[in-house]
Design an enzyme around this catalytic site. Structure first.
Site, PDB file in Angstrom:
ATOM      1  N   CYS A  27       5.317   0.518  -9.808  1.00  0.00           N
ATOM      2  CA  CYS A  27       4.050  -0.166 -10.528  1.00  0.00           C
ATOM      3  C   CYS A  27       3.994   0.092 -11.996  1.00  0.00           C
ATOM      4  O   CYS A  27       3.545  -0.950 -12.705  1.00  0.00           O
ATOM      5  CB  CYS A  27       2.711  -0.257  -9.947  1.00  0.00           C
TER       6      CYS A  27
ATOM      7  N   SER B 190       5.292  -1.366   7.541  1.00  0.00           N
ATOM      8  CA  SER B 190       3.818  -0.944   8.009  1.00  0.00           C
ATOM      9  C   SER B 190       2.917  -2.233   8.004  1.00  0.00           C
ATOM     10  O   SER B 190       3.034  -2.979   7.268  1.00  0.00           O
ATOM     11  CB  SER B 190       3.319   0.130   7.046  1.00  0.00           C
TER      12      SER B 190
ATOM     13  N   GLU C 246      -1.582   4.060   6.991  1.00  0.00           N
ATOM     14  CA  GLU C 246      -0.304   4.192   7.049  1.00  0.00           C
ATOM     15  C   GLU C 246       0.304   5.398   7.502  1.00  0.00           C
ATOM     16  O   GLU C 246       1.191   5.298   8.359  1.00  0.00           O
ATOM     17  CB  GLU C 246       0.063   3.707   5.682  1.00  0.00           C
TER      18      GLU C 246
ATOM     19  N   LYS D 255       1.218 -10.183  -6.874  1.00  0.00           N
ATOM     20  CA  LYS D 255       0.056  -9.810  -6.269  1.00  0.00           C
ATOM     21  C   LYS D 255      -0.691 -11.117  -6.240  1.00  0.00           C
ATOM     22  O   LYS D 255      -1.582 -11.475  -5.372  1.00  0.00           O
ATOM     23  CB  LYS D 255      -0.850  -8.821  -6.829  1.00  0.00           C
TER      24      LYS D 255
ATOM     25  N   GLU E  74      -0.422   5.230  11.222  1.00  0.00           N
ATOM     26  CA  GLU E  74       0.687   4.297  11.764  1.00  0.00           C
ATOM     27  C   GLU E  74       2.068   5.236  12.039  1.00  0.00           C
ATOM     28  O   GLU E  74       2.876   5.130  13.064  1.00  0.00           O
ATOM     29  CB  GLU E  74       0.587   3.395  11.087  1.00  0.00           C
TER      30      GLU E  74
ATOM     31  N   CYS F 288       3.166  -2.087   0.344  1.00  0.00           N
ATOM     32  CA  CYS F 288       2.203  -2.329  -0.482  1.00  0.00           C
ATOM     33  C   CYS F 288       2.850  -3.161  -1.740  1.00  0.00           C
ATOM     34  O   CYS F 288       2.008  -3.417  -2.588  1.00  0.00           O
ATOM     35  CB  CYS F 288       1.439  -1.107  -0.793  1.00  0.00           C
TER      36      CYS F 288
ATOM     37  N   GLU G   5      -3.032 -15.310   5.761  1.00  0.00           N
ATOM     38  CA  GLU G   5      -3.362 -14.034   6.903  1.00  0.00           C
ATOM     39  C   GLU G   5      -3.898 -12.879   6.359  1.00  0.00           C
ATOM     40  O   GLU G   5      -4.599 -12.071   6.754  1.00  0.00           O
ATOM     41  CB  GLU G   5      -2.013 -13.576   7.455  1.00  0.00           C
TER      42      GLU G   5
ATOM     43  N   GLU H  73       0.677 -12.854  -3.282  1.00  0.00           N
ATOM     44  CA  GLU H  73       0.142 -12.187  -1.956  1.00  0.00           C
ATOM     45  C   GLU H  73      -1.401 -12.522  -1.908  1.00  0.00           C
ATOM     46  O   GLU H  73      -1.590 -12.617  -0.436  1.00  0.00           O
ATOM     47  CB  GLU H  73      -0.056 -10.376  -2.650  1.00  0.00           C
TER      48      GLU H  73
END
Ligand code: SF4
Ligand code: SF4
Ligand code: SF4
Ligand code: FES
Lengths: 578, 164
Positions: free
Chosen positions: A503, A319, A279, A358, A282, A299, A366, A361
């Site tokens: 989190c 990102s 990241e 999560k 990037e 994230c 993908e 996710e």
């Protein structure tokens, strides 16, 4: 202005605007509450908290009743006790009272109240229509039969997260809390954040339980089962075993996981260092080559899905770096498999996360750069707590264990991912070193710490002006993005976390009851444990983590290079609402 | 919990235009939800998910909230009216003269619940409060037709007329 009043004949002085409930608790007079949740749900609907006020005609709900000069309040008269008991019995009369098989057994505000108020019989026979349990979402299970209509979930989803996919529907005896047209949460723009679960006083909302899948994998000799733990798990897991909020139990957690039979016990923090490398690179590339800015962190899967539904015009700002646990899975099923000579098909990756999103996710198609899903199962901090109990492990008595190599060593930067502002700070530590070409020593970016919903700072890094913003909680994210959309604000780099506080206060974390939440700032207590972990680390910058440099050298090549792109990056898609 | 409505939505572009105009008129007013839903129900006759979605998007109010309002107030309905809308009076006079049994007979005969519409869209059934025709009790209406002083055995004959 100060207000003087008497509660149960005791003098008390509190600021104007204080409620009777707050005033009473400030002098250790307890009043039972059910619908009330500080700052989130103050609607005075359940009437469990009634008190007698001298001169008032009827009993009043203390959670919403402001104090007044000279007021005389009684919290413990016979009329008050009788009224509360009838209210509670009425709630219980149409409650599905199967405590023994309920996920909230022994951690339930309704159950505790029933004991506290001495309910030994329920004099009313309630009408009990059966409602289907909604278990189609990969993250959230809703059981309306256990719902007491306190509406805390509605408030958090609507006012805090601004997602608003659940509301009270129908009327009178038929009222339930649910999604429009009775569709499953999985068919709504629900982002799976689980904030509704952690505010629910009872077992009407819970995470989709994946512990059986994990036990099965462990029992399968053909599988190489490895587990990774997110930063915020180690500072909260102890609460499941009665330890104080903010206790660091990293070593005990590792020992417990080893006893449970995992073949490798690793640290998601190591993977967070990879996320920063990707990241951060990037960001530098976009900054230097004039790419799309602001770069926004990706994230938090609750935030990502929120963006896909509500801010599709910002998807190119996200990102493309995968979240740390997904990176971990991808590296494990490629580099680690190769090194250890294990068939990646037999590797089973379990993530222990503070997060219910999560789970959703991990099921994204993908996220399988190796041809296998990066992560096979996600369990929350609460589910890990249950598995440890099922194993007969005396958690509080465990010795400290060490994470296995190679993914056991992490930097402090990886640890602070768990608190709001942490990803930003971790990235800045690395980006600033690269831009200045130095090993900077001032690396505590205080401006982005703290539990405020939106934080901003303008930094000078190697002569470049970098404007950053940090938002946690989706209502704050919405506010921030709208100010960018309208042109009012401009930034280069933004961190967004779906849950308020980041989190540490994720939807998969131990549940703290409403009363404790009035006494302790849970987010702040857990966050300070995170920063204590960071301080204790040898390496505090991601690019200084020797494992990271080693794996880039031996295997991945350059950050954002060809192989990194294949394994460590992803893409997003616009999603329809309903 | 399943989505009850099985009749396909047949809104026309004209209806949608009319609704959009209403929304545009109310857009910036506080408390627009209820008046707009009233207008929407006037335009479409009922408030299926498609219409609620248009209101939700148009007013920028979450669908869950719109749906909560629609299901809370009895004047809103999510069920379309059938080609033949049967209303049975359950006012006191009619009720004591057996309109409860009448409604049950209609339910069994047509397979339609009170407050819903048959799958072919032909019949819908409603239980109304007193319609002021107590002299004719028990009474029912089918669209504009009024039937009074009913006995249970009249029902099949009445329904036969519309079933043809
Ligand atoms: S929600 Fe609480 S009271 Fe209800 S069954 Fe579960 S533990 Fe018992
Ligand atoms: S998981 Fe989050 S978005 Fe989904 S219903 Fe619960 S609070 Fe709302
Ligand atoms: S699901 Fe839980 S939080 Fe939501 S209204 Fe029901 S009991 Fe309250
Ligand atoms: S009314 Fe005060 S806690 Fe519910």
């Amino acid at each position: 202005m100060a207000v003087n009043l008497k509660i149960n004949n005791m003098d008390v002085t509190v600021p104007e605007g204080t409620t009777i409930l707050e005033a009473a608790r400030s002098i250790n007079v307890d009043i039972p509450t059910l619908c009330y949740l500080k700052e989130i749900n103050e609607i005075g609907s359940c009437r469990m908290c009634v008190v007698e006020i001298k001169g008032a005609r009827a009993l009043q709900a203390s959670c919403v009743y402001p104090v007044a000069e000279g007021m005389e309040v009684f919290t413990n008269t016979k009329a008050v006790r009788d009224s509360r008991k009838v209210t509670l019995e009425l709630i219980l009369s149409n409650h599905d009272r199967k405590c023994l098989t309920c996920v909230r057994n022994q951690n339930c505000e309704l159950q505790k109240m029933s004991t506290d108020l001495g309910v030994d019989d329920i004099r009313f026979l309630g009408e009990n229509p059966y409602y289907d349990v909604d278990n189609l979402s990969p993250s959230i299970v809703r059981d309306p039969n256990k719902c007491i209509l306190c509406r805390r979930c509605v408030s958090v989803c609507k006012n805090v997260q601004t997602v608003s996919v659940i509301d009270a529907v129908e009327r009178g005896i038929n009222t339930i809390v649910g999604s429009p047209f009775g569709v499953s949460l999985s068919e709504t723009p629900c982002v799976n954040c689980g904030q509704c679960i952690v505010v629910c006083p009872v077992g009407a909302l819970r995470e989709k339980d994946d512990t059986d899948r994990v036990w099965e994998a462990i029992a399968d000799p053909a599988k190489h089962v490895i587990v990774q733990t997110a930063p915020a798990v180690r500072i909260a897991l102890g609460e499941e075993f009665g330890m104080p909020i903010g206790t660091r139990v990293t070593g005990k957690m590792v020992s417990a996981l080893k006893l449970m039979g995992f073949d490798g016990v690793f640290d998601t923090d190591t993977a967070a260092d990879f996320t920063i490398m990707e990241e951060g690179t990037e960001f530098l590339q976009r900054l230097e080559k004039g790419g799309k800015l602001p770069l926004i962190t990706s994230c938090s899967p609750g935030w990502v899905k929120f963006c896909e539904h509500n801010f599709p015009d910002f998807l190119d700002n996200l990102s493309s770096a995968k979240s740390p646990h997904e990176m971990f899975g991808a590296i494990t099923k490629s580099y680690y498999a190769e090194k250890q000579g294990i068939d990646p098909a037999s590797i089973y990756v379990v993530s222990v996360m503070p997060c219910t999103a999560k789970k959703f996710e991990a099921a994204r198609e993908e996220l399988s750069g190796t041809g296998y899903p990066d992560v096979d199962a996600v369990i929350t901090t609460r589910e890990l707590g249950r598995m440890i109990k099922q194993s007969g492990i005396e958690f509080t008595k465990l010795e400290d264990g060490q994470f296995d190599t190679p993914f056991g060593a992490a930097s402090g930067a990886g640890v602070i991912f768990g608190a709001t502002g942490g990803v930003m700070e971790a990235a800045l530590r690395t980006v600033a070193d690269i831009l200045t070409g130095q090993d900077l020593q001032a690396i505590d970016y205080e401006a982005v710490r703290g539990i405020e919903g939106i934080k901003e700072a303008t930094l000078e890094i190697a002569g470049k002006k970098v404007r950053v913003a940090v938002a946690s909680g989706l209502g704050n994210a919405r506010k921030l993005l709208e100010s960018i959309r309208s042109g009012e604000k401009e930034y280069e780099f933004i961190e967004i976390m779906g849950c308020p506080g980041g989190c540490v206060a994720g939807g998969g974390q131990p549940i703290v009851d409403a009363k404790t939440q009035m006494e302790i700032n849970v987010r702040a207590a857990r966050a300070s444990a995170i920063y204590a972990e960071d301080k204790a680390m040898t390496f505090r910058k991601s690019h200084k983590n020797p494992i990271v440099s080693k794996i880039y050298q031996e295997y991945l090549g350059e950050p954002c290079g060809h192989l990194s792109h294949k394994l460590l990056h992803t893409h997003y898609m616009q999603r329809a609402n309903y | 919990m399943a989505v009850k409505n099985t009749i396909p939505f047949r809104g026309t572009p004209q209806q949608e235009q009319e609704l959009q105009d209403v929304i545009a008129r109310y857009k910036d007013c506080a408390g627009a939800t209820i008046p707009v839903l009233h207008e929407a129900q006037r335009i479409y006759g009922y408030l299926p998910i498609e219409v609620q979605k248009m209101v939700s998007e148009g007013l920028n109010v979450p669908l869950a909230e719109i749906y909560g309002v629609v299901t809370f107030y009895t004047q809103f309905t999510t069920e379309p009216k059938g080609a033949y809308h049967i209303a049975v009076c359950l006012g006191t006079a009619c009720y004591v003269k057996g309109s409860g049994d009448i409604i049950d007979r209609i339910k069994t005969r047509l397979g339609v619940d009170v407050g819903s519409c048959s799958n072919d869209g032909k019949f819908s059934l409603e239980a109304t409060r007193c319609i002021g025709a107590c002299g004719l009790a028990p009474v029912l209406t089918v669209n504009e037709d009024v039937y009074g002083r009913l006995v249970l055995d009249d029902i099949d004959g009445i329904l036969d007329k519309y079933l043809k």
